[in-house]
Scaffold this motif. Structure first.
Motif, PDB file in Angstrom:
ATOM      1  N   GLU A   4      42.335  35.126  51.297  1.00  0.00           N
ATOM      2  CA  GLU A   4      43.565  34.976  51.059  1.00  0.00           C
ATOM      3  C   GLU A   4      44.120  34.555  50.092  1.00  0.00           C
ATOM      4  OE1 GLU A   4      41.497  31.146  52.320  1.00  0.00           O
ATOM      5  OE2 GLU A   4      41.165  33.299  53.416  1.00  0.00           O
ATOM      6  N   LYS A   5      42.901  34.737  49.132  1.00  0.00           N
ATOM      7  CA  LYS A   5      42.667  34.644  47.450  1.00  0.00           C
ATOM      8  C   LYS A   5      42.092  35.710  46.524  1.00  0.00           C
ATOM      9  CE  LYS A   5      42.441  29.657  48.120  1.00  0.00           C
ATOM     10  NZ  LYS A   5      43.516  29.266  47.699  1.00  0.00           N
ATOM     11  N   CYS A   6      42.019  36.939  47.796  1.00  0.00           N
ATOM     12  CA  CYS A   6      41.544  38.005  46.926  1.00  0.00           C
ATOM     13  C   CYS A   6      43.595  38.944  46.413  1.00  0.00           C
ATOM     14  CB  CYS A   6      40.770  39.242  47.925  1.00  0.00           C
ATOM     15  SG  CYS A   6      40.850  40.353  47.215  1.00  0.00           S
ATOM     16  N   VAL A   7      42.874  38.863  45.463  1.00  0.00           N
ATOM     17  CA  VAL A   7      45.217  39.528  45.219  1.00  0.00           C
ATOM     18  C   VAL A   7      44.445  41.195  44.233  1.00  0.00           C
ATOM     19  CG1 VAL A   7      45.039  37.619  43.814  1.00  0.00           C
ATOM     20  CG2 VAL A   7      44.040  38.996  42.796  1.00  0.00           C
ATOM     21  N   GLY A   8      42.856  41.834  44.355  1.00  0.00           N
ATOM     22  CA  GLY A   8      43.567  43.115  44.142  1.00  0.00           C
ATOM     23  C   GLY A   8      41.981  43.317  44.857  1.00  0.00           C
ATOM     24  N   ILE A   9      41.756  45.135  44.749  1.00  0.00           N
ATOM     25  CA  ILE A   9      40.677  45.397  45.051  1.00  0.00           C
ATOM     26  C   ILE A   9      40.414  47.170  44.772  1.00  0.00           C
ATOM     27  CG2 ILE A   9      39.765  44.352  47.820  1.00  0.00           C
ATOM     28  CD1 ILE A   9      40.933  46.631  49.210  1.00  0.00           C
ATOM     29  N   THR A  10      39.470  47.513  44.475  1.00  0.00           N
ATOM     30  CA  THR A  10      39.163  48.680  43.234  1.00  0.00           C
ATOM     31  C   THR A  10      37.944  49.319  44.293  1.00  0.00           C
ATOM     32  OG1 THR A  10      40.067  48.323  41.412  1.00  0.00           O
ATOM     33  CG2 THR A  10      38.484  50.088  41.540  1.00  0.00           C
ATOM     34  N   THR A  11      38.299  50.333  44.932  1.00  0.00           N
ATOM     35  CA  THR A  11      37.361  51.524  45.502  1.00  0.00           C
ATOM     36  C   THR A  11      37.418  52.738  45.604  1.00  0.00           C
ATOM     37  OG1 THR A  11      38.546  52.184  47.594  1.00  0.00           O
ATOM     38  CG2 THR A  11      37.719  49.758  47.712  1.00  0.00           C
ATOM     39  N   ASP A  12      36.957  53.440  46.650  1.00  0.00           N
ATOM     40  CA  ASP A  12      37.305  55.254  46.581  1.00  0.00           C
ATOM     41  C   ASP A  12      38.626  55.814  47.035  1.00  0.00           C
ATOM     42  OD1 ASP A  12      36.233  54.972  48.773  1.00  0.00           O
ATOM     43  OD2 ASP A  12      34.494  55.972  48.307  1.00  0.00           O
ATOM     44  N   GLY A  13      39.060  56.919  47.566  1.00  0.00           N
ATOM     45  CA  GLY A  13      40.028  57.005  47.932  1.00  0.00           C
ATOM     46  C   GLY A  13      40.149  57.557  49.470  1.00  0.00           C
ATOM     47  N   ALA A  14      38.263  56.952  50.199  1.00  0.00           N
ATOM     48  CA  ALA A  14      37.700  57.345  51.481  1.00  0.00           C
ATOM     49  C   ALA A  14      38.934  56.801  52.092  1.00  0.00           C
ATOM     50  CB  ALA A  14      36.011  57.677  51.249  1.00  0.00           C
ATOM     51  N   ALA A  15      39.121  57.081  53.309  1.00  0.00           N
ATOM     52  CA  ALA A  15      40.086  56.645  53.922  1.00  0.00           C
ATOM     53  C   ALA A  15      39.926  54.728  54.672  1.00  0.00           C
ATOM     54  CB  ALA A  15      40.516  57.923  55.850  1.00  0.00           C
ATOM     55  N   ALA A  16      38.376  55.491  55.146  1.00  0.00           N
ATOM     56  CA  ALA A  16      37.493  54.206  55.793  1.00  0.00           C
ATOM     57  C   ALA A  16      37.920  52.827  54.650  1.00  0.00           C
ATOM     58  CB  ALA A  16      36.159  54.453  55.845  1.00  0.00           C
ATOM     59  N   MET A  17      38.120  53.665  53.049  1.00  0.00           N
ATOM     60  CA  MET A  17      38.314  52.382  52.163  1.00  0.00           C
ATOM     61  C   MET A  17      39.652  51.895  51.916  1.00  0.00           C
ATOM     62  SD  MET A  17      35.514  51.179  51.607  1.00  0.00           S
ATOM     63  CE  MET A  17      34.900  50.150  50.484  1.00  0.00           C
ATOM     64  N   SER A  18      40.452  52.728  51.834  1.00  0.00           N
ATOM     65  CA  SER A  18      42.033  53.002  51.264  1.00  0.00           C
ATOM     66  C   SER A  18      43.438  53.155  52.744  1.00  0.00           C
ATOM     67  CB  SER A  18      41.852  54.005  49.902  1.00  0.00           C
ATOM     68  OG  SER A  18      42.500  55.095  50.667  1.00  0.00           O
ATOM     69  N   GLY A  19      42.585  52.932  53.675  1.00  0.00           N
ATOM     70  CA  GLY A  19      43.683  52.903  54.519  1.00  0.00           C
ATOM     71  C   GLY A  19      44.142  51.979  55.439  1.00  0.00           C
ATOM     72  N   TYR A  20      45.284  51.940  54.892  1.00  0.00           N
ATOM     73  CA  TYR A  20      46.620  50.950  55.149  1.00  0.00           C
ATOM     74  C   TYR A  20      46.671  50.508  56.488  1.00  0.00           C
ATOM     75  CZ  TYR A  20      48.811  50.915  50.728  1.00  0.00           C
ATOM     76  OH  TYR A  20      49.196  50.924  49.307  1.00  0.00           O
ATOM     77  N   LYS A  21      46.011  51.308  57.868  1.00  0.00           N
ATOM     78  CA  LYS A  21      45.415  50.581  59.035  1.00  0.00           C
ATOM     79  C   LYS A  21      44.610  50.227  59.669  1.00  0.00           C
ATOM     80  CE  LYS A  21      50.048  53.455  60.359  1.00  0.00           C
ATOM     81  NZ  LYS A  21      50.433  54.676  62.093  1.00  0.00           N
ATOM     82  N   THR A  22      43.792  51.475  59.484  1.00  0.00           N
ATOM     83  CA  THR A  22      41.911  51.205  59.996  1.00  0.00           C
ATOM     84  C   THR A  22      41.421  50.969  58.959  1.00  0.00           C
ATOM     85  OG1 THR A  22      41.808  53.426  60.035  1.00  0.00           O
ATOM     86  CG2 THR A  22      42.600  52.237  61.460  1.00  0.00           C
ATOM     87  N   GLY A  23      41.410  50.973  57.615  1.00  0.00           N
ATOM     88  CA  GLY A  23      40.934  51.177  56.836  1.00  0.00           C
ATOM     89  C   GLY A  23      40.201  49.493  56.448  1.00  0.00           C
TER      90      GLY A  23
END
Length: 270
Positions: free
Chosen positions: A215-234
């Protein structure tokens, strides 16, 4: 005639001086330590053949000529008058404390050398890990090369010191594992104690054994793969369930790599 007499007198005078010096040299006596001197507050430093009296209160070392009860007593009464009435047991205890401190000092010196060798071992292991080379390179090439360099440039003693650095294959592997575990522990400690944090991730890994306040995390940086950037299951979707404020950023390095794939051959070579 007068010149002859003067010459004889000078020769006789030189001869007498040599005889006096010779007698004084021969007459030099090396005084031995007597255990009774402990009652006067003195042990000895150096060897038993050439001992020097050492005060067990102030640890001052006197000359061998001072190995006389009168001189030892004068030192003790002048500098440590408050201890003159102490019993022999007091000085025995003091002597024991002194010998114990000497052992500690010798042990500390030895540990210091071992500590430096261990530190050097970790430094080399880090270089090996960064290079991506086989762990055996430390034992088969780096250590022999370092010994040759030190022997040539600094001498045999320096080469002997370098040879004590542990750089075997198993040691290097263990050092790298230790450093990796330390980095991981440090990272998760900082995450657990921070009010806010952001992460830059390259791949997924199991962190089930660590407590992270997502809950303290305010940002993440990843590649564009769905497993990382997906809004539902990523990963991003999973994180927004516990930290709705988290912001996602597409890694600029991955973005450059994607653009580079579409460049013409001419652009790639210029």
């Amino acid at each position: 005639m007068n010149k002859v007499q003067c010459t004889d007198q000078h020769s006789s005078s030189d001869s007498n001086r040599r005889n006096v010096n010779s007698k004084s040299t021969v007459g030099t006596k090396v005084r031995k330590y007597n255990t009774e001197y402990l009652q006067l507050g003195f042990t000895f430093a150096g060897t038993e053949d050439e001992p020097k009296p050492q005060c067990i209160i102030c640890l001052e070392i006197l000359s061998n000529e001072s190995m006389k009860p009168s001189k030892l007593r004068r030192h003790f009464e002048t500098k440590h008058g408050e201890f003159t009435r102490k019993s022999l047991d007091f000085f025995v205890v003091k002597l024991g404390e002194f010998k114990k401190s000497q052992k500690v000092m010798k042990s500390s010196t030895s540990l210091s050398g071992n500590k430096n060798a261990t530190l050097a071992s970790y430094e080399v292991a880090q270089l090996v890990a960064k290079s991506g080379k086989a762990h055996t390179i430390a034992e088969e090439l780096i250590l022999p090369a370092a010994i040759v360099l030190c022997k040539t440039m600094l001498g045999k003693s320096a080469a002997k010191l370098i040879s004590s650095v542990p750089l075997s294959n198993n040691t290097i592997q263990r050092r790298i594992t230790d450093m990796s575990a330390n980095i991981e522990e440090t990272l998760f400690t900082r995450l657990s104690t921070s009010d806010k944090f952001a992460l830059q991730l390259d791949e997924s890994t199991d962190i089930a054994n660590h407590v992270i306040r997502w809950e303290k995390c305010v940002g993440i940086t990843t590649d564009g793969a769905a497993a990382m950037s997906g809004y539902k299951t990523g990963l991003l979707g999973r994180m927004k369930e516990v930290a709705p404020q988290v912001k996602w950023t597409h890694c600029c390095i991955h973005r450059e790599a994607l653009v580079a794939k579409r460049l013409s051959e001419h652009m790639k070579t210029t």
